[in-house]
Scaffold this motif. Structure first.
Motif, PDB file in Angstrom:
ATOM      1  N   VAL A  32      19.883 -30.684  -0.221  1.00  0.00           N
ATOM      2  CA  VAL A  32      18.564 -31.274   0.004  1.00  0.00           C
ATOM      3  C   VAL A  32      18.543 -32.704  -0.522  1.00  0.00           C
ATOM      4  N   PHE A  33      18.967 -32.894  -1.761  1.00  0.00           N
ATOM      5  CA  PHE A  33      18.994 -34.240  -2.350  1.00  0.00           C
ATOM      6  C   PHE A  33      19.991 -35.148  -1.618  1.00  0.00           C
ATOM      7  N   TYR A  34      21.163 -34.600  -1.311  1.00  0.00           N
ATOM      8  CA  TYR A  34      22.203 -35.436  -0.720  1.00  0.00           C
ATOM      9  C   TYR A  34      21.786 -35.979   0.649  1.00  0.00           C
ATOM     10  N   PHE A  35      21.230 -35.130   1.500  1.00  0.00           N
ATOM     11  CA  PHE A  35      20.858 -35.595   2.836  1.00  0.00           C
ATOM     12  C   PHE A  35      19.671 -36.568   2.796  1.00  0.00           C
ATOM     13  N   TRP A  36      18.797 -36.441   1.800  1.00  0.00           N
ATOM     14  CA  TRP A  36      17.721 -37.420   1.654  1.00  0.00           C
ATOM     15  C   TRP A  36      18.272 -38.768   1.185  1.00  0.00           C
ATOM     16  N   LEU A  37      19.258 -38.728   0.296  1.00  0.00           N
ATOM     17  CA  LEU A  37      19.712 -39.953  -0.357  1.00  0.00           C
ATOM     18  C   LEU A  37      20.875 -40.635   0.362  1.00  0.00           C
ATOM     19  N   SER A  38      21.521 -39.948   1.282  1.00  0.00           N
ATOM     20  CA  SER A  38      22.673 -40.521   1.976  1.00  0.00           C
ATOM     21  C   SER A  38      22.289 -40.921   3.401  1.00  0.00           C
TER      22      SER A  38
ATOM     23  N   ILE B 275      16.251 -48.258  -2.979  1.00  0.00           N
ATOM     24  CA  ILE B 275      15.080 -48.149  -2.100  1.00  0.00           C
ATOM     25  C   ILE B 275      15.026 -46.755  -1.478  1.00  0.00           C
ATOM     26  N   ARG B 276      16.195 -46.259  -1.033  1.00  0.00           N
ATOM     27  CA  ARG B 276      16.258 -44.914  -0.454  1.00  0.00           C
ATOM     28  C   ARG B 276      15.888 -43.867  -1.507  1.00  0.00           C
ATOM     29  N   LEU B 277      16.322 -44.086  -2.734  1.00  0.00           N
ATOM     30  CA  LEU B 277      16.004 -43.171  -3.826  1.00  0.00           C
ATOM     31  C   LEU B 277      14.495 -43.115  -4.060  1.00  0.00           C
ATOM     32  N   ILE B 278      13.868 -44.294  -4.135  1.00  0.00           N
ATOM     33  CA  ILE B 278      12.420 -44.344  -4.351  1.00  0.00           C
ATOM     34  C   ILE B 278      11.688 -43.667  -3.195  1.00  0.00           C
TER      35      ILE B 278
ATOM     36  N   VAL C  17       9.124 -40.410  -3.372  1.00  0.00           N
ATOM     37  CA  VAL C  17       7.777 -40.470  -2.790  1.00  0.00           C
ATOM     38  C   VAL C  17       7.558 -39.320  -1.800  1.00  0.00           C
ATOM     39  N   VAL C  18       8.553 -39.058  -0.942  1.00  0.00           N
ATOM     40  CA  VAL C  18       8.441 -37.964   0.036  1.00  0.00           C
ATOM     41  C   VAL C  18       8.286 -36.619  -0.675  1.00  0.00           C
TER      42      VAL C  18
ATOM     43  N   ILE D  31       4.848 -36.310  -2.210  1.00  0.00           N
ATOM     44  CA  ILE D  31       3.835 -36.063  -1.170  1.00  0.00           C
ATOM     45  C   ILE D  31       3.865 -34.604  -0.732  1.00  0.00           C
ATOM     46  N   LEU D  32       5.074 -34.077  -0.472  1.00  0.00           N
ATOM     47  CA  LEU D  32       5.200 -32.672  -0.070  1.00  0.00           C
ATOM     48  C   LEU D  32       4.684 -31.741  -1.163  1.00  0.00           C
ATOM     49  N   PHE D  33       4.998 -32.057  -2.417  1.00  0.00           N
ATOM     50  CA  PHE D  33       4.535 -31.254  -3.552  1.00  0.00           C
ATOM     51  C   PHE D  33       3.014 -31.241  -3.610  1.00  0.00           C
TER      52      PHE D  33
END
Length: 430
Positions: free
Chosen positions: A195-201, A252-255, A259-260, A263-265
């Motif tokens: 989950v983290f990897y696909f968001w951050l890569s 920037i991708r990390l931030i 944020v995403v 928002i989901l939480f």
């Protein structure tokens, strides 16, 4: 020329990779087989992955895969000596001894086989499958959490009793498709890696799948009523963010990812009653555990490292208890599933084999953990994210994971194997 060589290796490794995928699927669904599909075979299915592991090792030898290293050699020596001492001077039960020996003899080497044959695309395929299974798993634990313990979905191993474990506020910790809640916790921690990897890569992944799986993970964490699962996911997130902060674009991708997720939480908190109920139950579980001796999960982790030192210093040079520290081994010896040596993993290893051999295996696992961690942080920025994110789960599984429990052992093998495969990506592309 390199492309031709890669194609030849891909063809040669095809059967090996199929077997590894089978090992992976049996790790996820072994408990489902033992509870719902083939309950009458619950006991033999406890070792359903063992024949697959043996095939993988034999096939790897045949294909000349370079997986024999100091870790594999030393673990085999320590374990075989421990088995010999167990059968000669210890409890003397061959089946219990072999059951204990199989952990290091036929499962531990798979870590390095997976690391040697899996490519980056194999890792990403595993990740996409994990994202999809994560959604299915969350649906299952939702039904388990909201159903009475007498419901079929909460049935225990062999189709008897309940698979739920004490939680809080009258709710139980679900087990998902695993035989016990520890396997479920390990699953979600590993799922969070992807989950983290696909968001951050920048890697290709369906946004619908990724968002759905992220929502599933956020819903699932409180429903597990597991402090280990929640803390483990936070740890994975810490390592993922550390691995991604290598350039302005990645920051920037990390931030954006943070944020995403926030928002989901927030949306789940405002709109989903089951999420709020799960959160209340989880926080009640945390408050209850604080009042218990050793209730703090941080203290439990620290004790997991310090207690084995004290135990080993007071232990004989050799012990003949190999396999006795597993629940299955205890049942074969006494007829009851209980901890005859120790519930703590490193204490179990030392208690089964004593100061010399048990201590050697403990040191070997600690060295492996430190080794893969330092190898990860030394990689160039664009290669660092994947293995460092895996460190968030693999380091815990190597040093504290209860390898005597089949589900935890399977997760440790897969997570660490994928981590080492991630470390080899740079090497394979040069």
């Amino acid at each position: 020329m390199n492309t031709v060589k890669e194609q030849d290796l891909e063809r040669a490794y095809k059967s090996l990779k199929i077997a590894i995928w089978l090992y992976f699927l049996l790790w996820v669904f072994e408990g489902a087989l033992r509870k719902w599909i083939l309950p009458g075979l619950a006991t033999p299915l406890l070792i359903v992955r063992d024949p697959i592991a043996i095939f993988i090792i034999i096939r790897a030898f045949y294909l000349k895969v370079k997986f024999i290293n100091g870790y594999v050699v030393l673990s085999a020596i320590f374990t075989l000596l421990g088995l010999a001492i167990t059968l000669t001077f210890g409890h003397g039960n061959l089946f219990v001894g072999l059951y204990g020996a199989r952990i290091m003899l036929i499962h531990f080497p798979l870590i390095f086989i997976i690391g040697a044959v899996f490519t980056k695309e194999d890792i990403l395929k595993t990740g996409r499958v994990m994202l999809a299974v994560n959604i299915l798993m969350t649906l299952i634990i939702y039904l388990q959490f909201t159903s009475p313990q007498t419901a079929y979905i909460n049935i225990g191993l062999g189709g008897e009793g309940s698979a739920g474990f004490d939680g809080a506020m009258g709710y139980f910790r679900p087990s998902g498709t695993f035989s016990f809640t520890t396997g479920l916790s390990a699953f979600y921690i590993l799922a969070s890696v992807f989950v983290f990897y696909f968001w951050l890569s920048k890697e290709r992944c369906s946004k619908l799948l990724l968002i759905s799986s992220t929502i599933a993970l956020l819903i699932a964490l409180p429903l597990t009523v597991s402090r280990t699962a929640v803390l483990g996911v936070f740890l994975v997130g810490f390592f993922a963010f550390a691995g991604s902060a290598t350039s302005i674009k990645s920051i920037i991708r990390l931030i954006s990812t943070v944020v995403v997720i926030l928002i989901l939480f927030t949306v789940l908190q405002k709109t989903t009653s089951i999420f709020n109920l799960g959160t209340q139950v989880f926080m009640s579980r945390v408050d209850t555990a604080k009042g218990q001796e050793g209730g703090s999960i941080v203290m439990r982790t620290i004790n997991g490292f310090t207690e084995p030192v004290t135990t080993l210093l007071n232990a004989p040079l050799f012990e003949g208890n190999l396999g006795m520290g597993t629940n299955a081994g205890a049942q074969m010896l006494t007829g009851q599933r209980k901890f005859l040596v120790s519930e703590g993993e490193l204490n179990r290893v030392g208690g089964e084999q004593g100061l010399i051999l048990g201590g050697g295996l403990i040191v070997l696992r600690l060295v492996l953990a430190f080794g893969v961690f330092f190898s990860s942080i030394k990689l160039p920025g664009n290669y660092k994210l994947l293995p460092l994110t895996f460190c968030g789960t693999a380091l815990f599984l190597i040093t504290q994971g209860q390898w005597a429990q089949p589900s935890m052992l399977g997760c440790a093998v897969i997570a660490t194997g994928l981590l080492i495969a991630g470390l080899n990506i740079k090497l394979n592309t040069e």
